[in-house]
Design a protein around this motif. Structure first.
Motif, mmCIF file in Angstrom:
data_model
loop_
_atom_site.group_PDB
_atom_site.id
_atom_site.type_symbol
_atom_site.label_atom_id
_atom_site.label_comp_id
_atom_site.label_asym_id
_atom_site.label_seq_id
_atom_site.Cartn_x
_atom_site.Cartn_y
_atom_site.Cartn_z
ATOM 1 N N ASP A 114 0.822 -1.219 0.000
ATOM 2 C CA ASP A 114 0.000 0.000 0.000
ATOM 3 C C ASP A 114 0.853 1.264 0.000
ATOM 4 O O ASP A 114 0.413 2.312 0.443
ATOM 5 C CB ASP A 114 -0.951 -0.002 1.192
ATOM 6 C CG ASP A 114 -0.215 -0.022 2.525
ATOM 7 O OD1 ASP A 114 1.012 -0.272 2.553
ATOM 8 O OD2 ASP A 114 -0.874 0.204 3.556
ATOM 9 N N TYR A 115 2.069 1.184 -0.547
ATOM 10 C CA TYR A 115 3.021 2.298 -0.509
ATOM 11 C C TYR A 115 2.448 3.574 -1.130
ATOM 12 O O TYR A 115 2.520 4.647 -0.535
ATOM 13 C CB TYR A 115 4.324 1.902 -1.212
ATOM 14 C CG TYR A 115 5.340 3.010 -1.265
ATOM 15 C CD1 TYR A 115 6.070 3.351 -0.136
ATOM 16 C CD2 TYR A 115 5.572 3.713 -2.447
ATOM 17 C CE1 TYR A 115 7.006 4.365 -0.173
ATOM 18 C CE2 TYR A 115 6.509 4.733 -2.491
ATOM 19 C CZ TYR A 115 7.217 5.055 -1.359
ATOM 20 O OH TYR A 115 8.138 6.074 -1.396
ATOM 21 N N MET A 146 1.840 7.061 0.921
ATOM 22 C CA MET A 146 2.579 8.273 0.555
ATOM 23 C C MET A 146 1.638 9.394 0.125
ATOM 24 O O MET A 146 1.864 10.560 0.444
ATOM 25 C CB MET A 146 3.594 7.963 -0.546
ATOM 26 C CG MET A 146 4.766 7.133 -0.076
ATOM 27 S SD MET A 146 5.753 7.911 1.222
ATOM 28 C CE MET A 146 6.676 9.089 0.267
ATOM 29 N N GLU A 147 0.580 9.063 -0.590
ATOM 30 C CA GLU A 147 -0.370 10.088 -1.012
ATOM 31 C C GLU A 147 -1.076 10.709 0.190
ATOM 32 O O GLU A 147 -1.213 11.927 0.282
ATOM 33 C CB GLU A 147 -1.398 9.492 -1.967
ATOM 34 C CG GLU A 147 -2.325 10.543 -2.541
ATOM 35 C CD GLU A 147 -3.227 9.985 -3.631
ATOM 36 O OE1 GLU A 147 -4.395 10.413 -3.679
ATOM 37 O OE2 GLU A 147 -2.759 9.154 -4.417
ATOM 38 N N ASN A 148 -1.480 9.885 1.131
ATOM 39 C CA ASN A 148 -2.140 10.401 2.328
ATOM 40 C C ASN A 148 -1.176 11.166 3.222
ATOM 41 O O ASN A 148 -1.561 12.152 3.851
ATOM 42 C CB ASN A 148 -2.837 9.278 3.095
ATOM 43 C CG ASN A 148 -4.119 8.888 2.425
ATOM 44 O OD1 ASN A 148 -5.016 9.709 2.277
ATOM 45 N ND2 ASN A 148 -4.205 7.648 1.985
ATOM 46 N N ILE A 186 0.379 18.807 3.506
ATOM 47 C CA ILE A 186 -0.150 20.019 2.874
ATOM 48 C C ILE A 186 -1.204 20.671 3.760
ATOM 49 O O ILE A 186 -1.217 21.891 3.936
ATOM 50 C CB ILE A 186 -0.733 19.702 1.477
ATOM 51 C CG1 ILE A 186 0.400 19.363 0.528
ATOM 52 C CG2 ILE A 186 -1.532 20.872 0.926
ATOM 53 C CD1 ILE A 186 1.439 20.450 0.373
ATOM 54 N N SER A 187 -2.100 19.875 4.337
ATOM 55 C CA SER A 187 -3.125 20.468 5.203
ATOM 56 C C SER A 187 -2.497 21.099 6.438
ATOM 57 O O SER A 187 -2.945 22.151 6.900
ATOM 58 C CB SER A 187 -4.179 19.431 5.591
ATOM 59 O OG SER A 187 -3.603 18.401 6.363
ATOM 60 N N THR A 188 -1.435 20.500 6.957
ATOM 61 C CA THR A 188 -0.723 21.079 8.106
ATOM 62 C C THR A 188 -0.019 22.368 7.705
ATOM 63 O O THR A 188 -0.049 23.351 8.436
ATOM 64 C CB THR A 188 0.295 20.068 8.668
ATOM 65 O OG1 THR A 188 -0.397 18.873 9.021
ATOM 66 C CG2 THR A 188 1.006 20.617 9.882
ATOM 67 N N LEU A 189 0.613 22.368 6.524
ATOM 68 C CA LEU A 189 1.287 23.580 6.043
ATOM 69 C C LEU A 189 0.305 24.731 5.894
ATOM 70 O O LEU A 189 0.607 25.866 6.272
ATOM 71 C CB LEU A 189 1.944 23.322 4.689
ATOM 72 C CG LEU A 189 3.338 22.738 4.682
ATOM 73 C CD1 LEU A 189 3.777 22.462 3.254
ATOM 74 C CD2 LEU A 189 4.321 23.642 5.368
ATOM 75 N N GLY A 206 9.163 11.058 -9.349
ATOM 76 C CA GLY A 206 7.802 11.267 -9.843
ATOM 77 C C GLY A 206 6.876 11.725 -8.739
ATOM 78 O O GLY A 206 6.046 12.621 -8.933
ATOM 79 N N TRP A 207 7.014 11.131 -7.567
ATOM 80 C CA TRP A 207 6.187 11.505 -6.423
ATOM 81 C C TRP A 207 6.477 12.943 -6.000
ATOM 82 O O TRP A 207 5.565 13.719 -5.752
ATOM 83 C CB TRP A 207 6.422 10.543 -5.256
ATOM 84 C CG TRP A 207 5.569 10.814 -4.079
ATOM 85 C CD1 TRP A 207 4.271 10.421 -3.900
ATOM 86 C CD2 TRP A 207 5.920 11.542 -2.901
ATOM 87 N NE1 TRP A 207 3.800 10.863 -2.691
ATOM 88 C CE2 TRP A 207 4.796 11.553 -2.054
ATOM 89 C CE3 TRP A 207 7.076 12.190 -2.477
ATOM 90 C CZ2 TRP A 207 4.798 12.183 -0.819
ATOM 91 C CZ3 TRP A 207 7.074 12.811 -1.248
ATOM 92 C CH2 TRP A 207 5.945 12.804 -0.436
ATOM 93 N N MET A 208 7.761 13.304 -5.962
ATOM 94 C CA MET A 208 8.121 14.669 -5.555
ATOM 95 C C MET A 208 7.609 15.703 -6.559
ATOM 96 O O MET A 208 7.121 16.761 -6.168
ATOM 97 C CB MET A 208 9.634 14.790 -5.376
ATOM 98 C CG MET A 208 10.120 14.087 -4.124
ATOM 99 S SD MET A 208 11.817 14.459 -3.718
ATOM 100 C CE MET A 208 12.682 13.336 -4.777
#
Length: 108
Positions: free
Chosen positions: A26-27, A31-33, A39-42, A68-70
């Protein structure tokens, strides 16, 4: 996370050694979550300028996020957050990160 300077300048610290192993089934989901949480914390913390410190020392390659993720994460960040990012500091970068930075530096 915390604040530095006279104003409300946030400092966010990431330790790559605590990121999930890329061999997890479930990587991508994890990672998406994780990114959405960050982002919500930022958005709650950042009123003005902010800095990100990425601790990479002794992190195995399988725990480092992929390029790609970054790239996807950077594209999903709101313009205001991208504009207010004043420093991105990488502590103890690996040869892989140094190479990527050398190649992408002209485009950043």
């Amino acid at each position: 996370t915390g604040y530095y300077g006279d104003g409300l300048n946030a400092i966010i610290v990431f330790a790559a050694c605590y990121l999930p192993d890329s061999s997890r089934t479930d990587y991508n989901y994890v990672m998406e979550n994780l990114f959405l949480y960050v982002i919500s914390t930022l958005e709650l913390m950042v009123a003005e300028d902010y800095m990100i410190v990425y601790l990479n020392g002794a992190t195995p390659r399988r725990r480092m996020p992929g390029l790609g993720w970054m790239k996807k994460c950077y594209q999903m960040i709101d313009r205001r957050l991208r504009k207010n990012l004043k420093s991105f500091i990488i502590v103890h970068p690996s040869w892989f990160i140094r190479t990527i930075l050398a190649v992408t530096r002209p485009f950043i």
